[in-house]
Design a protein around this motif. Structure first.
Motif, short mmCIF file in Angstrom:
data_model
loop_
_atom_site.label_atom_id
_atom_site.label_comp_id
_atom_site.label_asym_id
_atom_site.label_seq_id
_atom_site.Cartn_x
_atom_site.Cartn_y
_atom_site.Cartn_z
N VAL A 437 0.84 -1.20 0.00
CA VAL A 437 0.00 0.00 0.00
C VAL A 437 0.87 1.25 0.00
O VAL A 437 0.64 2.20 -0.77
N PHE A 438 1.89 1.27 0.86
CA PHE A 438 2.82 2.41 0.89
C PHE A 438 3.46 2.60 -0.48
O PHE A 438 3.65 3.74 -0.94
N ARG A 439 3.82 1.52 -1.12
CA ARG A 439 4.46 1.61 -2.43
C ARG A 439 3.58 2.36 -3.41
O ARG A 439 4.02 3.29 -4.09
N ARG A 440 2.32 1.99 -3.50
CA ARG A 440 1.42 2.63 -4.45
C ARG A 440 1.15 4.08 -4.08
O ARG A 440 1.00 4.95 -4.95
N GLN A 441 1.07 4.35 -2.78
CA GLN A 441 0.82 5.72 -2.36
C GLN A 441 2.01 6.63 -2.67
O GLN A 441 1.83 7.76 -3.12
N PHE A 442 3.22 6.15 -2.42
CA PHE A 442 4.41 6.96 -2.72
C PHE A 442 4.62 7.11 -4.22
O PHE A 442 5.02 8.18 -4.70
N VAL A 443 4.40 6.05 -4.97
CA VAL A 443 4.57 6.12 -6.42
C VAL A 443 3.62 7.13 -7.03
O VAL A 443 3.94 7.80 -8.01
N ALA A 444 2.45 7.28 -6.42
CA ALA A 444 1.47 8.25 -6.94
C ALA A 444 1.90 9.69 -6.71
O ALA A 444 1.25 10.61 -7.21
N LEU A 445 3.00 9.91 -5.98
CA LEU A 445 3.52 11.26 -5.77
C LEU A 445 4.73 11.55 -6.64
O LEU A 445 5.29 12.65 -6.57
N ASN A 446 5.15 10.58 -7.43
CA ASN A 446 6.39 10.70 -8.20
C ASN A 446 6.10 11.28 -9.58
O ASN A 446 5.75 10.57 -10.52
N CYS A 447 6.26 12.60 -9.71
CA CYS A 447 6.05 13.28 -10.99
C CYS A 447 7.39 13.67 -11.60
O CYS A 447 8.41 13.75 -10.90
N PHE A 448 7.41 13.92 -12.88
CA PHE A 448 8.62 14.34 -13.56
C PHE A 448 8.26 15.35 -14.65
O PHE A 448 7.13 15.38 -15.14
N ASP A 449 9.23 16.16 -15.01
CA ASP A 449 9.03 17.18 -16.05
C ASP A 449 9.47 16.65 -17.40
O ASP A 449 10.52 16.02 -17.53
N LEU A 450 8.66 16.93 -18.41
CA LEU A 450 8.96 16.50 -19.76
C LEU A 450 8.52 17.60 -20.72
O LEU A 450 7.33 17.88 -20.86
N LEU A 456 2.79 12.19 -14.21
CA LEU A 456 2.99 11.14 -13.22
C LEU A 456 3.83 10.04 -13.85
O LEU A 456 3.49 9.53 -14.92
N ARG A 457 4.92 9.66 -13.20
CA ARG A 457 5.86 8.72 -13.80
C ARG A 457 5.21 7.36 -14.06
O ARG A 457 5.46 6.73 -15.08
N ILE A 458 4.38 6.89 -13.14
CA ILE A 458 3.78 5.56 -13.29
C ILE A 458 2.65 5.55 -14.30
O ILE A 458 2.30 4.51 -14.86
N ASP A 459 2.07 6.73 -14.59
CA ASP A 459 0.96 6.82 -15.54
C ASP A 459 1.00 8.21 -16.16
O ASP A 459 0.50 9.18 -15.60
N THR A 460 1.61 8.30 -17.33
CA THR A 460 1.82 9.62 -17.96
C THR A 460 0.54 10.22 -18.53
O THR A 460 0.59 11.32 -19.09
N SER A 461 -0.57 9.54 -18.38
CA SER A 461 -1.83 10.17 -18.77
C SER A 461 -2.31 11.15 -17.69
O SER A 461 -3.25 11.90 -17.92
N ASP A 467 -5.84 20.38 -11.38
CA ASP A 467 -6.51 20.57 -10.10
C ASP A 467 -6.93 19.23 -9.50
O ASP A 467 -6.89 19.06 -8.27
N GLY A 468 -7.34 18.31 -10.36
CA GLY A 468 -7.74 17.00 -9.87
C GLY A 468 -6.60 16.27 -9.19
O GLY A 468 -6.80 15.62 -8.15
N TYR A 469 -5.42 16.38 -9.75
CA TYR A 469 -4.28 15.71 -9.14
C TYR A 469 -3.90 16.38 -7.82
O TYR A 469 -3.51 15.70 -6.86
N ALA A 470 -4.01 17.69 -7.73
CA ALA A 470 -3.71 18.39 -6.49
C ALA A 470 -4.64 17.91 -5.37
O ALA A 470 -4.22 17.72 -4.22
N LEU A 471 -5.92 17.68 -5.68
CA LEU A 471 -6.87 17.16 -4.70
C LEU A 471 -6.49 15.74 -4.30
O LEU A 471 -6.57 15.37 -3.12
N PHE A 472 -6.05 14.95 -5.27
CA PHE A 472 -5.65 13.57 -4.98
C PHE A 472 -4.45 13.55 -4.03
O PHE A 472 -4.38 12.71 -3.13
N VAL A 473 -3.49 14.45 -4.23
CA VAL A 473 -2.29 14.50 -3.38
C VAL A 473 -2.68 14.72 -1.93
O VAL A 473 -2.11 14.11 -1.01
N THR A 474 -3.66 15.57 -1.68
CA THR A 474 -4.13 15.81 -0.32
C THR A 474 -4.62 14.52 0.33
O THR A 474 -4.27 14.20 1.47
#
Length: 836
Positions: A437-450, A456-461, A467-474
């Protein structure tokens, strides 16, 4: 004939004729020997000498054939009549104009060469400059050579690394493992390394799709969809980092797999999990089957039962725990570093991915990866809720029985046992599920610039700037904090009981004895059972260590080689920690944990070789095989340690049993009074009121086996006539007992006579009374036989009720395993040697 005029007015010489096209021609002091226009109807050969100045012609108006003679004539660039991009293969007439050729064959310049002059003869097409090229018959080098491309500024640029440039007007094509943004022409030469094995590179049969006009919109060129050109099937989006609908990302395979049933069945990880669950189910069935039919001669079932007891019920030394944690970290390396390990180590990782629950294809849910994070964050709570519901149902059942039973005390203890068992289950649930669970939660915070955007590195879609992602981060951060409190809560629970679990100035062995026999600690036993008192809180620390490897490490750097180097450093720190702290109470478990850190260290080291030039020239198969052998050796070591631990525990148990077993005491010189006082003392201290002290005699040789296994029942067919006669002479003897003896023809005959009281009838059953066994027998199981009033029979039927359920207290249980009927050794109170 003036050179500049010829050039400016596009005069050409074709096939030995001079052709003037829409230009001015000045002839000075020339003699025209033969002259005609295109239709051969205007012969002006008589006009020489002629000054034909500033004439204006249209189309092909004047054709001069033959030789031009004259004085002071300027004849230049009269090599041939071939145009730009061509050259002439001619012969010379040897006239007054030696540089003027006739009978020319015009040939086009080869590809890569050009000619920008009119009337070139001989092979004089020039080579294009480096980086430039031309098509056949070109007057200039206006396309790119192989390994070069023409950028948007019109410059010829060398092909980028990790790309293929075919030349011409094509832009760079990415190689396998790289991706190009085709949405804009100004990014067409920027190669981006893919995080997954989903970027297949550009195929060779799509040349038209890589022309400049096909950039900016896939609609501009038919069949040039960017995802289809660069991504493996099932992948799409920037860096091919998102799975298409109906596909789910597999971290071990580093690609998107189909969500259909066939792909799930083909997963070796699921097969491995099914095998493990199947073996455990069969084992539990065997365990139940044995307990139900333990009186039958089923040796192999007993051996299976002993193995299951060893692995499950008696495994408090932490071996399986170390194995689980070690392989969970190793399984995470491939997606932590975004690396594709070579075969066969890749296949090994694929088979253990169930440790991270990677086989659950949550990405197939609508909403993609973020939806799966929501789901995974709820799973531990859901499992805890189900566990609590089952616990409450079981307690309600017991409470119902309490209200309809008089045995309240026993049933109340069952309620306590149910609560303890389900709290232990709750600890196990979080131990297994928290790291994934921790793995998926931390991976969901891993963004990169392109290219100016954030993904989002794990899902570039997923757009990290939305704004939706900002709410998800909370939500995600809040869930991380809640689950991070679980190991801290474990520490609090143990801290509140520290006076029992780790009392000051107390020997470890005494602490083990206290905590192993304190039933109030039963719910928390999972947290402290394998550890020494000094390392009481190590399970919580181990949880945070797993989270660092599995969840935090991918966030530290965007460079996989740096993460690999940090992983090596972390594994070396873990190695030193286990070496110096020795957290487990079992020395063999400490050795296993120490070796397991080497496996993690070498796995990160192999990844670093693959990610850097240090691995150049190294066989990928050799590296994959080495990593496979290193990691499989941990399993082999576990098997060896479990085996050694089992035999070690068995030896200890034998020593304990031997120390507590009844010894044969010297009584050769005892008289009747001494025996009587001894037996009175035995009755007073060791025989309950419902039992009777009876005596059984045998020879010295048989006594040794009796002390180890118990007193065996024997067939009474040979003696049955004597018993039958005794029954006839003793009408008070129970007819029921008579029928039992007749039916079973087996049991153990005892006597109430001491060594000095044996009569002739006693000696019929005990012909060699060298050793006396004083036994405590339930009074209700004794059936009188014989005429002397002292003989008693315990029938085989009665002995079955005394049969052991657990043979750990018996020094030699083989006769029991083989189906023998015996009186357990614990019924023997004393043994005396009567004869030397």
């Amino acid at each position: 004939m003036i050179d500049s005029l010829l050039k400016h007015n596009h005069a050409t010489r074709i096939g030995g004729t001079l052709q003037i096209i829409d230009g001015d021609l000045e002839l000075l002091n020339c003699t025209i020997t033969t002259n005609s226009n295109e239709n051969n109807d205007d012969d002006i050969s008589e006009l020489a000498p002629i000054n034909y100045e500033s004439g204006t012609f249209t189309a092909v108006d004047l054709i001069l054939t033959g030789e031009i003679e004259g004085t002071n004539a300027v004849i230049s660039n009269c090599n041939s009549a071939c145009g730009v991009g061509m050259y002439g293969n001619c012969s010379t007439p040897g006239s007054l104009a030696p540089d003027c050729y006739v009978n020319c064959e015009c040939l086009a310049c080869e590809a890569g060469k050009y000619s920008n002059t009119i009337g070139a003869h001989g092979d004089i097409c020039e080579e294009c400059e480096t980086g430039k090229s031309s098509n056949i018959g070109s007057s200039s080098c206006d396309i790119a050579a192989s390994d070069y491309y023409l950028d948007i500024d019109g410059e010829f640029v060398s092909c980028p690394d990790d790309a293929t440039c075919k030349g011409g007007l094509e832009m760079p094509r990415p190689n396998s493992g790289y991706w190009i943004d085709r949405s804009r022409l100004n990014t067409a030469s920027i190669l981006n390394r893919c995080h997954r094995s989903t970027c297949i590179g550009a195929s060779s049969d799509t040349s038209s799709c890589w022309l400049q006009e096909c950039y900016g919109s896939d609609d501009d060129c038919s069949g040039c969809d960017s995802d289809e050109l660069q991504c493996r099937k099932g992948s799409e989006g920037p860096l091919c980092g998102s799975c298409s609908h109906g596909y789910s990302y597999s971290s071990s395979a580093q690609t998107c797999l189909s969500c259909n049933i066939a792909s799930i069945v083909e997963s070796s990880s699921l097969i491995a999990l099914f095998i493990i669950v199947g073996v455990m189910s069969v084992g539990c069935g065997v365990y139940y089957f044995y307990n139900k039919y333990k009186d039958e001669d089923l040796m192999w079932i007993n051996m299976m039962r002993r193995l299951i007891v060893m692995l499950i019920h008696k495994n408090n030394n932490g071996v399986l725990r170390v194995l689980w944690v070690n392989y969970q970290i190793i399984d995470s390396v491939s997606w932590t570093l975004e690396i594709n390990f070579p075969f066969p180590f890749k296949r090994f990782l694929f088979s253990i991915k169930f440790l991270s629950f990677d086989f659950v294809l949550a990405d197939c849910l609508p909403g993609g990866y973020l939806s799966s994070v929501f789901l995974w964050s709820l799973i531990p709570f859901g499992c805890a809720l189900i566990n609590e519901i089952i616990s409450q149902v079981r307690q309600m059942r017991v409470n119902y029985l309490i209200s309809h039973s008089v045995e309240n005390k026993m049933l109340q203890s069952q309620i306590a046992n149910i609560k303890n068992a389900h709290f232990a289950n709750l600890l196990l649930i979080f131990f297994i599920l928290l790291p994934p669970v921790f793995r998926r939660q931390f991976v969901a915070l891993n963004c990169f610039d392109l290219l100016g955007e954030s993904y989002l590195r794990i899902d570039t879609s997923v757009d990290c700037n939305s704004d939706g992602y900002a709410l998800f981060v909370t939500y995600d951060v809040l869930a991380i904090l809640i689950y991070a409190a679980v190991p801290l809560y474990w520490i609090l629970l143990l801290y509140l009981r520290r006076s029992i679990l780790n009392p000051p100035a107390t020997e470890e062995q005494l602490v083990y004895y206290i905590r192993d026999n304190d039933q109030d600690l039963e719910p928390l036993r999972f947290l402290f059972a394998p550890y020494r008192p000094a390392t009481l809180y190590f399970e919580s620390f181990e949880m945070f260590r797993r989270v660092l490897f599995i969840g935090v490490l991918p966030l530290i750097s965007s460079h996989s080689d740096r993460r690999a180097a940090l992983g090596i450093l972390m594994s070396l720190c873990s190695l030193e920690l286990f070496r110096s702290v020795q957290p487990f109470k079992s020395s063999s478990t400490n050795r296993l944990a120490y070796v397991a850190q080497y496996a993690i260290w070498l796995t990160f080291g192999g990844a670093l070789l693959l990610e850097t030039e240090m691995g150049t020239g190294l066989s990928s198969f050799a590296l994959g095989l080495s990593l496979f052998l290193v990691n499989i050796s941990v399993i082999l070591l576990v098997a060896v340690l479990l085996t050694l631990h089992y035999f070690d525990e068995k030896k200890k148990a034998v020593r304990v049993k031997e120390m507590s077993a009844t010894k044969v005491e010297w009584a050769v010189t005892f008289d009747s009074k001494k025996f009587q006082t001894t037996f009175d003392s035995i009755i007073e201290h060791t025989v309950s009121p419902s039992n009777v002290l009876c005596y059984w005699y045998c020879d010295v040789t048989s006594s040794k086996q009796t002390l180890k296994s118990g007193i065996p029942a024997r067939k009474l067919e040979a003696e049955f006539k004597n018993i039958e006669d005794a029954l006839k002479q003793s009408p008070s003897t129970s007819s029921i007992a008579d029928r039992l003896v007749r039916k079973e023809l087996g049991g153990i005959v005892f006597t109430l006579h001491g060594p000095k009281e044996l009569d002739a009838e006693d000696k019929k059953y005990f012909p060699t009374p060298s050793v006396l066994f004083a036994c405590s027998i339930p009074r209700k199981w004794l059936t009188p036989v014989g005429s002397n009033g002292s003989l008693r029979v315990v029938t085989a039927h009665s002995l079955q009720a005394l049969r052991c359920n657990y043979f750990g207290e018996i020094l030699e249980p083989r006769p029991w395993f083989e189906g023998g009927v015996l009186l357990p050794p614990k019924a023997i109170r004393r043994a005396y040697l009567l004869q030397e």
